[in-house]
Design a protein around this motif. Structure first.
Motif, PDB file in Angstrom:
ATOM      1  N   LEU A   1       0.831  -1.207   0.000  1.00  0.00           N
ATOM      2  CA  LEU A   1       0.000   0.000   0.000  1.00  0.00           C
ATOM      3  C   LEU A   1       0.862   1.252   0.000  1.00  0.00           C
ATOM      4  O   LEU A   1       0.593   2.215  -0.724  1.00  0.00           O
ATOM      5  CB  LEU A   1      -0.927  -0.002   1.217  1.00  0.00           C
ATOM      6  N   PHE A   2       1.882   1.243   0.825  1.00  0.00           N
ATOM      7  CA  PHE A   2       2.755   2.410   0.939  1.00  0.00           C
ATOM      8  C   PHE A   2       3.481   2.669  -0.385  1.00  0.00           C
ATOM      9  O   PHE A   2       3.532   3.808  -0.859  1.00  0.00           O
ATOM     10  CB  PHE A   2       3.769   2.181   2.063  1.00  0.00           C
ATOM     11  N   TYR A   3       4.015   1.632  -0.967  1.00  0.00           N
ATOM     12  CA  TYR A   3       4.760   1.771  -2.229  1.00  0.00           C
ATOM     13  C   TYR A   3       3.858   2.323  -3.333  1.00  0.00           C
ATOM     14  O   TYR A   3       4.250   3.227  -4.080  1.00  0.00           O
ATOM     15  CB  TYR A   3       5.320   0.414  -2.635  1.00  0.00           C
ATOM     16  N   ALA A   4       2.644   1.797  -3.431  1.00  0.00           N
ATOM     17  CA  ALA A   4       1.717   2.249  -4.468  1.00  0.00           C
ATOM     18  C   ALA A   4       1.282   3.696  -4.243  1.00  0.00           C
ATOM     19  O   ALA A   4       1.138   4.472  -5.195  1.00  0.00           O
ATOM     20  CB  ALA A   4       0.492   1.336  -4.498  1.00  0.00           C
ATOM     21  N   GLY A   5       1.083   4.073  -2.988  1.00  0.00           N
ATOM     22  CA  GLY A   5       0.551   5.395  -2.706  1.00  0.00           C
ATOM     23  C   GLY A   5       1.568   6.512  -2.775  1.00  0.00           C
ATOM     24  O   GLY A   5       1.228   7.650  -3.114  1.00  0.00           O
ATOM     25  N   TYR A   6       2.826   6.203  -2.448  1.00  0.00           N
ATOM     26  CA  TYR A   6       3.835   7.257  -2.366  1.00  0.00           C
ATOM     27  C   TYR A   6       4.982   7.050  -3.348  1.00  0.00           C
ATOM     28  O   TYR A   6       6.082   7.566  -3.135  1.00  0.00           O
ATOM     29  CB  TYR A   6       4.391   7.324  -0.940  1.00  0.00           C
ATOM     30  N   ASP A   7       4.719   6.333  -4.423  1.00  0.00           N
ATOM     31  CA  ASP A   7       5.754   5.996  -5.399  1.00  0.00           C
ATOM     32  C   ASP A   7       6.555   7.215  -5.848  1.00  0.00           C
ATOM     33  O   ASP A   7       7.790   7.184  -5.900  1.00  0.00           O
ATOM     34  CB  ASP A   7       5.106   5.311  -6.608  1.00  0.00           C
ATOM     35  N   LYS A   8       5.898   8.319  -6.130  1.00  0.00           N
ATOM     36  CA  LYS A   8       6.593   9.488  -6.671  1.00  0.00           C
ATOM     37  C   LYS A   8       7.410  10.230  -5.618  1.00  0.00           C
ATOM     38  O   LYS A   8       8.219  11.097  -5.968  1.00  0.00           O
ATOM     39  CB  LYS A   8       5.600  10.441  -7.330  1.00  0.00           C
ATOM     40  N   TYR A   9       7.201   9.921  -4.348  1.00  0.00           N
ATOM     41  CA  TYR A   9       7.938  10.602  -3.282  1.00  0.00           C
ATOM     42  C   TYR A   9       9.119   9.787  -2.758  1.00  0.00           C
ATOM     43  O   TYR A   9       9.901  10.287  -1.939  1.00  0.00           O
ATOM     44  CB  TYR A   9       7.005  10.912  -2.108  1.00  0.00           C
ATOM     45  N   LEU A  10       9.253   8.548  -3.183  1.00  0.00           N
ATOM     46  CA  LEU A  10      10.283   7.681  -2.632  1.00  0.00           C
ATOM     47  C   LEU A  10      11.682   8.137  -3.028  1.00  0.00           C
ATOM     48  O   LEU A  10      11.945   8.432  -4.198  1.00  0.00           O
ATOM     49  CB  LEU A  10      10.078   6.239  -3.110  1.00  0.00           C
ATOM     50  N   LYS A  11      12.579   8.176  -2.049  1.00  0.00           N
ATOM     51  CA  LYS A  11      13.978   8.417  -2.348  1.00  0.00           C
ATOM     52  C   LYS A  11      14.572   7.141  -2.946  1.00  0.00           C
ATOM     53  O   LYS A  11      14.065   6.038  -2.692  1.00  0.00           O
ATOM     54  CB  LYS A  11      14.721   8.817  -1.079  1.00  0.00           C
ATOM     55  N   PRO A  12      15.636   7.254  -3.747  1.00  0.00           N
ATOM     56  CA  PRO A  12      16.199   6.055  -4.396  1.00  0.00           C
ATOM     57  C   PRO A  12      16.507   4.926  -3.422  1.00  0.00           C
ATOM     58  O   PRO A  12      16.183   3.762  -3.692  1.00  0.00           O
ATOM     59  CB  PRO A  12      17.461   6.589  -5.072  1.00  0.00           C
ATOM     60  N   GLU A  13      17.137   5.243  -2.301  1.00  0.00           N
ATOM     61  CA  GLU A  13      17.473   4.199  -1.339  1.00  0.00           C
ATOM     62  C   GLU A  13      16.209   3.613  -0.723  1.00  0.00           C
ATOM     63  O   GLU A  13      16.113   2.402  -0.493  1.00  0.00           O
ATOM     64  CB  GLU A  13      18.381   4.752  -0.245  1.00  0.00           C
ATOM     65  N   GLY A  14      15.208   4.474  -0.452  1.00  0.00           N
ATOM     66  CA  GLY A  14      13.950   3.983   0.079  1.00  0.00           C
ATOM     67  C   GLY A  14      13.241   3.060  -0.890  1.00  0.00           C
ATOM     68  O   GLY A  14      12.678   2.030  -0.486  1.00  0.00           O
ATOM     69  N   ARG A  15      13.289   3.403  -2.158  1.00  0.00           N
ATOM     70  CA  ARG A  15      12.680   2.549  -3.188  1.00  0.00           C
ATOM     71  C   ARG A  15      13.369   1.187  -3.226  1.00  0.00           C
ATOM     72  O   ARG A  15      12.704   0.145  -3.307  1.00  0.00           O
ATOM     73  CB  ARG A  15      12.774   3.235  -4.555  1.00  0.00           C
ATOM     74  N   ARG A  16      14.678   1.198  -3.164  1.00  0.00           N
ATOM     75  CA  ARG A  16      15.423  -0.066  -3.215  1.00  0.00           C
ATOM     76  C   ARG A  16      15.062  -0.957  -2.036  1.00  0.00           C
ATOM     77  O   ARG A  16      14.826  -2.167  -2.196  1.00  0.00           O
ATOM     78  CB  ARG A  16      16.932   0.210  -3.226  1.00  0.00           C
ATOM     79  N   VAL A  17      15.013  -0.376  -0.829  1.00  0.00           N
ATOM     80  CA  VAL A  17      14.706  -1.154   0.371  1.00  0.00           C
ATOM     81  C   VAL A  17      13.300  -1.734   0.293  1.00  0.00           C
ATOM     82  O   VAL A  17      13.082  -2.914   0.616  1.00  0.00           O
ATOM     83  CB  VAL A  17      14.866  -0.271   1.629  1.00  0.00           C
ATOM     84  N   LEU A  18      12.350  -0.940  -0.139  1.00  0.00           N
ATOM     85  CA  LEU A  18      10.971  -1.420  -0.252  1.00  0.00           C
ATOM     86  C   LEU A  18      10.849  -2.522  -1.294  1.00  0.00           C
ATOM     87  O   LEU A  18      10.205  -3.552  -1.059  1.00  0.00           O
ATOM     88  CB  LEU A  18      10.045  -0.260  -0.614  1.00  0.00           C
ATOM     89  N   GLU A  19      11.451  -2.331  -2.455  1.00  0.00           N
ATOM     90  CA  GLU A  19      11.337  -3.325  -3.523  1.00  0.00           C
ATOM     91  C   GLU A  19      11.988  -4.635  -3.130  1.00  0.00           C
ATOM     92  O   GLU A  19      11.472  -5.720  -3.448  1.00  0.00           O
ATOM     93  CB  GLU A  19      11.937  -2.772  -4.811  1.00  0.00           C
ATOM     94  N   GLU A  20      13.109  -4.561  -2.447  1.00  0.00           N
ATOM     95  CA  GLU A  20      13.766  -5.780  -1.993  1.00  0.00           C
ATOM     96  C   GLU A  20      12.850  -6.566  -1.052  1.00  0.00           C
ATOM     97  O   GLU A  20      12.734  -7.793  -1.151  1.00  0.00           O
ATOM     98  CB  GLU A  20      15.074  -5.439  -1.284  1.00  0.00           C
ATOM     99  N   PHE A  21      12.194  -5.845  -0.135  1.00  0.00           N
ATOM    100  CA  PHE A  21      11.283  -6.520   0.796  1.00  0.00           C
ATOM    101  C   PHE A  21      10.048  -7.054   0.073  1.00  0.00           C
ATOM    102  O   PHE A  21       9.604  -8.187   0.331  1.00  0.00           O
ATOM    103  CB  PHE A  21      10.855  -5.554   1.898  1.00  0.00           C
ATOM    104  N   LEU A  22       9.491  -6.289  -0.851  1.00  0.00           N
ATOM    105  CA  LEU A  22       8.273  -6.702  -1.537  1.00  0.00           C
ATOM    106  C   LEU A  22       8.478  -7.947  -2.394  1.00  0.00           C
ATOM    107  O   LEU A  22       7.516  -8.649  -2.715  1.00  0.00           O
ATOM    108  CB  LEU A  22       7.743  -5.552  -2.402  1.00  0.00           C
ATOM    109  N   HIS A  23       9.706  -8.241  -2.758  1.00  0.00           N
ATOM    110  CA  HIS A  23       9.976  -9.407  -3.613  1.00  0.00           C
ATOM    111  C   HIS A  23      10.631 -10.553  -2.857  1.00  0.00           C
ATOM    112  O   HIS A  23      10.980 -11.570  -3.468  1.00  0.00           O
ATOM    113  CB  HIS A  23      10.864  -8.997  -4.795  1.00  0.00           C
TER     114      HIS A  23
END
Length: 313
Positions: free
Chosen positions: A254-276
């Motif tokens: 939910l968080f990733y989908a809702g705030y995709d455009k606000y994610l910092k690069p490192e935050g995106r990497r951490v979230l994607e690693e966990f989501l997969h």
């Protein structure tokens, strides 16, 4: 003297008649800031709301309302942050009903945020706290300071209490830009994730600016690790034989989908690693050995790694 920063303090109440008055007094006594206290009572069956309403009748900077139905602590807090009237403050803070704040709690947070970030940078500050049980006092959050070097920890287990958080308008605007149908985890997890992955987290575990009374009726008590707990191990084992909700993965999605455009690069990497991490056995094995999350108890960390390996999060 310059204009004082305007701070919205959001307090959720339920069955708090024995303590809420003292906490309101400690918030009214905050120094160096212009405080508005927003109280929302969740259908308390005791005199909690009467006490809050009496304060609101006497102080123009207190707003007290009561929910038409019981929402639970999580939704009660979050609805206050999403109100239209909540959009015009410099800083924001959550308050429990049974704590006591030191007079410089908010001022210290504002000063540190302004010293370490620009006004445009989304920022979340937190300090340590004193747990008070009878005559005994103990510090709590300092033991988690190393977690700041392991940003994925919040995805599996939150360690920052909402009552010690102060965040700026930039972060509040990001959070308010998206509202899911429900919040699978607690309100402080959602704000912690916003600060961690979309902004900056300022950890001030050297200082404790509040006391939390452990009364036995706290919705959330001490952040304990139970390092040698047989019960914690049994609960983990039982998940292998019964249905369970992966609220951590649901929250992250939910968080990733809702705030995709606000994610910092490192935050995106951490979230994607966990989501997969549950996509394959190889991923689970790899993530179970990851250094991106950490707990100060080796036993508690081991249980977490086993849970990751079995795909329980």
């Amino acid at each position: 003297m310059g204009v004082k920063p305007r701070v919205l303090v959001m307090m959720a109440t339920y069955r708090g008649e024995s303590w809420v008055g003292e906490q309101i007094d400690s918030i009214l006594g905050q120094e160096g800031v212009d405080v508005t206290l927003r109280i929302c009572d969740d259908q308390s069956p005791d005199g909690t709301f009467s006490i809050c309403r009496s304060y609101a009748n006497r102080f123009p900077n207190i707003i007290a309302t009561r929910n038409e139905m019981n929402l639970g602590v999580n939704d009660n807090f979050m609805q206050m942050l999403y109100e239209d009237e909540a959009g015009d403050y410099d800083y924001y803070a959550f308050s429990d009903q049974d704590d006591l704040w030191m007079p410089n709690k908010l001022e210290a947070a504002v000063e540190m945020i302004e010293a370490k970030t620009s006004s445009e940078e989304p920022a979340l500050y937190y300090c340590d706290l004193f747990n008070v049980e009878g005559r005994n006092e103990s510090r709590e959050l300092y033991q988690f300071s190393e977690c700041e070097r392991h940003p994925a920890t919040v995805l599996l287990r939150n360690y920052i209490n909402g009552c010690v958080m102060v965040f700026n308008r930039s972060l509040a605007q990001i959070v308010r830009s998206y509202r899911p149908n429900h919040f699978p985890r607690m309100h402080d997890v959602w704000l912690h994730m916003a600060g961690r992955f979309c902004g900056t987290v300022i950890a001030d575990t050297d200082h404790a600016y509040m006391k939390r009374r452990i009364t036995g009726s706290n919705v959330v008590g001490k952040t304990t690790l139970n390092p040698g707990s047989i019960g914690e191990t049994i609960k983990l084992a039982l998940l292998a034989f019964q249905p369970y909700d992966r609220v951590q993965s649901e929250t992250a999605q939910l968080f990733y989908a809702g705030y995709d455009k606000y994610l910092k690069p490192e935050g995106r990497r951490v979230l994607e690693e966990f989501l997969h991490y549950r996509d394959s056995l190889d991923n689970r094995i790899r993530y179970s050995g990851s250094r991106s999350y950490w707990l100060p108890s080796p036993e508690a960390l081991l249980r977490m790694k086993v849970g990751v390996l079995l795909g329980f999060y």
